[in-house]
Design a protein around this motif. Structure first.
Motif, PDB file in Angstrom:
ATOM      1  N   TRP A 231      43.956 -12.917-158.271  1.00  0.00           N
ATOM      2  CA  TRP A 231      44.734 -12.949-159.515  1.00  0.00           C
ATOM      3  C   TRP A 231      45.764 -11.834-159.518  1.00  0.00           C
ATOM      4  CZ3 TRP A 231      45.345 -16.909-162.406  1.00  0.00           C
ATOM      5  CH2 TRP A 231      44.333 -17.857-162.544  1.00  0.00           C
ATOM      6  N   GLY A 232      45.396 -10.680-158.981  1.00  0.00           N
ATOM      7  CA  GLY A 232      46.345  -9.578-158.902  1.00  0.00           C
ATOM      8  C   GLY A 232      47.555  -9.940-158.067  1.00  0.00           C
ATOM      9  N   GLY A 233      47.319 -10.644-156.962  1.00  0.00           N
ATOM     10  CA  GLY A 233      48.425 -11.073-156.119  1.00  0.00           C
ATOM     11  C   GLY A 233      49.355 -12.024-156.841  1.00  0.00           C
ATOM     12  N   ILE A 234      48.787 -12.949-157.628  1.00  0.00           N
ATOM     13  CA  ILE A 234      49.611 -13.895-158.393  1.00  0.00           C
ATOM     14  C   ILE A 234      50.426 -13.155-159.447  1.00  0.00           C
ATOM     15  CG2 ILE A 234      49.530 -15.828-160.012  1.00  0.00           C
ATOM     16  CD1 ILE A 234      47.037 -16.816-158.510  1.00  0.00           C
ATOM     17  N   ILE A 235      49.786 -12.222-160.149  1.00  0.00           N
ATOM     18  CA  ILE A 235      50.491 -11.429-161.167  1.00  0.00           C
ATOM     19  C   ILE A 235      51.653 -10.673-160.541  1.00  0.00           C
ATOM     20  CG2 ILE A 235      50.277  -9.419-162.697  1.00  0.00           C
ATOM     21  CD1 ILE A 235      47.426 -10.356-163.304  1.00  0.00           C
ATOM     22  N   LEU A 236      51.420 -10.061-159.384  1.00  0.00           N
ATOM     23  CA  LEU A 236      52.465  -9.287-158.721  1.00  0.00           C
ATOM     24  C   LEU A 236      53.598 -10.183-158.224  1.00  0.00           C
ATOM     25  CD1 LEU A 236      50.267  -6.733-156.746  1.00  0.00           C
ATOM     26  CD2 LEU A 236      51.730  -6.278-158.720  1.00  0.00           C
TER      27      LEU A 236
ATOM     28  N   LEU B 223      54.606 -13.025-159.592  1.00  0.00           N
ATOM     29  CA  LEU B 223      55.392 -13.390-160.776  1.00  0.00           C
ATOM     30  C   LEU B 223      56.217 -12.200-161.265  1.00  0.00           C
ATOM     31  CD1 LEU B 223      52.728 -15.471-162.753  1.00  0.00           C
ATOM     32  CD2 LEU B 223      54.702 -16.336-161.476  1.00  0.00           C
ATOM     33  N   PHE B 224      55.641 -11.007-161.174  1.00  0.00           N
ATOM     34  CA  PHE B 224      56.359  -9.814-161.608  1.00  0.00           C
ATOM     35  C   PHE B 224      57.584  -9.555-160.737  1.00  0.00           C
ATOM     36  CE2 PHE B 224      57.140  -5.300-160.741  1.00  0.00           C
ATOM     37  CZ  PHE B 224      57.615  -4.916-161.986  1.00  0.00           C
ATOM     38  N   ILE B 225      57.442  -9.736-159.424  1.00  0.00           N
ATOM     39  CA  ILE B 225      58.576  -9.510-158.516  1.00  0.00           C
ATOM     40  C   ILE B 225      59.749 -10.397-158.902  1.00  0.00           C
ATOM     41  CG2 ILE B 225      59.372  -9.815-156.142  1.00  0.00           C
ATOM     42  CD1 ILE B 225      56.579  -8.927-155.232  1.00  0.00           C
ATOM     43  N   VAL B 226      59.459 -11.668-159.215  1.00  0.00           N
ATOM     44  CA  VAL B 226      60.516 -12.597-159.627  1.00  0.00           C
ATOM     45  C   VAL B 226      61.187 -12.092-160.908  1.00  0.00           C
ATOM     46  CG1 VAL B 226      61.018 -14.934-160.413  1.00  0.00           C
ATOM     47  CG2 VAL B 226      59.413 -14.576-158.526  1.00  0.00           C
ATOM     48  N   TRP B 227      60.373 -11.709-161.896  1.00  0.00           N
ATOM     49  CA  TRP B 227      60.919 -11.211-163.168  1.00  0.00           C
ATOM     50  C   TRP B 227      61.717  -9.927-162.956  1.00  0.00           C
ATOM     51  CZ3 TRP B 227      59.938  -6.572-165.772  1.00  0.00           C
ATOM     52  CH2 TRP B 227      60.477  -6.491-167.068  1.00  0.00           C
TER      53      TRP B 227
ATOM     54  N   ALA C  61      47.836  -3.911-162.140  1.00  0.00           N
ATOM     55  CA  ALA C  61      47.392  -4.875-161.124  1.00  0.00           C
ATOM     56  C   ALA C  61      47.733  -4.358-159.735  1.00  0.00           C
ATOM     57  CB  ALA C  61      48.064  -6.226-161.363  1.00  0.00           C
ATOM     58  N   LEU C  62      48.884  -3.716-159.605  1.00  0.00           N
ATOM     59  CA  LEU C  62      49.284  -3.139-158.316  1.00  0.00           C
ATOM     60  C   LEU C  62      48.303  -2.064-157.863  1.00  0.00           C
ATOM     61  CD1 LEU C  62      51.392  -2.736-156.024  1.00  0.00           C
ATOM     62  CD2 LEU C  62      52.478  -1.033-157.512  1.00  0.00           C
ATOM     63  N   GLY C  63      47.893  -1.201-158.793  1.00  0.00           N
ATOM     64  CA  GLY C  63      46.953  -0.146-158.443  1.00  0.00           C
ATOM     65  C   GLY C  63      45.647  -0.699-157.902  1.00  0.00           C
ATOM     66  N   LEU C  64      45.114  -1.721-158.561  1.00  0.00           N
ATOM     67  CA  LEU C  64      43.878  -2.344-158.092  1.00  0.00           C
ATOM     68  C   LEU C  64      44.083  -3.007-156.734  1.00  0.00           C
ATOM     69  CD1 LEU C  64      42.595  -3.949-161.420  1.00  0.00           C
ATOM     70  CD2 LEU C  64      41.639  -1.961-160.246  1.00  0.00           C
ATOM     71  N   HIS C  65      45.247  -3.647-156.582  1.00  0.00           N
ATOM     72  CA  HIS C  65      45.550  -4.346-155.335  1.00  0.00           C
ATOM     73  C   HIS C  65      45.659  -3.358-154.171  1.00  0.00           C
ATOM     74  CE1 HIS C  65      46.556  -8.427-154.028  1.00  0.00           C
ATOM     75  NE2 HIS C  65      47.356  -7.878-153.116  1.00  0.00           N
TER      76      HIS C  65
END
Length: 223
Positions: free
Chosen positions: A114-119, A121-125, A168-172
């Motif tokens: 899930w963290g990877g998916i969040i990141l 989507l964040f990169i696109v934004w 999310a990045l920190g956990l990843h």
């Protein structure tokens, strides 16, 4: 040979580890650059301009920047594809649920996907916000990165999106750095404690360093 390596689980894990370390190196440099915003608009805007002229006159204007972008795109795609294929392979290997519950993994481990998916989507934004200005609030100003950053973090949703993504990045990073070390053979009984500590410190510094920027805008330190 390349196809054989890629088709193997070890090969995919190695690609995932190497591409992850490439992105991690970029994140460290990117965070240090972001912190220049605390030295004022002149310093930050000069840094942003310098990024476009790195390597001159040997390299043409922005060539080095585009080369870095190309390497990052390859790293992101390789990381995402290998992660997805390893996940699908893992699911196919155990289609039925375990009879006995597996030992509870760490929160970071259980949220890596899930963290990877969040990141992603964040990169696109993030690119649409501060690179192209497509979704930027307050009127995107080409060549004025300091003001663009202040505009973004002057909105509540800009702060929420960024801070959630950085958590999310920190956990990843915490779990990913440890996993990469194990995959590349750096782990051992004597080094494991040091590697875990390094992963914790690195994740904490990156998270705090990136979040410092929106917090600086919210508190008026950066304005």
């Amino acid at each position: 040979m390349a196809r054989t390596v890629w088709n193997s689980t070890v090969g995919k894990k190695t690609v995932m580890a190497v591409s992850g370390l490439v992105m991690l190196l970029y994140l460290v440099v990117h965070m240090i650059g972001n912190l220049k915003i605390f030295f004022g608009p002149g310093e930050f805007n000069h840094y942003a301009h310098w990024l476009r002229t790195v390597g001159e006159p040997f390299m043409h204007d922005e060539w080095t920047l585009w080369l870095i972008r190309a390497v990052l795109v390859v790293a992101v795609v390789a990381h995402a594809v290998s992660a997805y294929q390893l996940s699908r392979r893992d699911i196919r290997a155990r289609p039925a649920k375990y009879v006995h519950r597996k030992p509870r993994a760490s929160y970071a481990t259980r949220t890596m996907r899930w963290g990877g998916i969040i990141l992603a989507l964040f990169i696109v934004w993030h690119l649409l916000d501060l690179t192209t200005g497509t979704v930027h609030s307050g009127g995107f100003q080409e060549g004025h990165p300091y003001q663009n950053v202040v505009d973004t973090f002057s909105t509540w949703y800009g702060d929420v999106v960024y801070i959630v993504a950085m958590l999310a990045l920190g956990l990843h990073v915490r779990h990913g750095f440890w996993s990469a070390a194990q995959t590349l053979g750096a782990g051992s009984r004597t080094r494991d404690r040091a590697l875990k500590a390094a992963a914790d410190v690195l994740a904490l510094l990156l998270t705090a360093g990136f979040i410092a920027v929106p917090v600086g805008v919210m508190t008026g330190v950066v304005s």
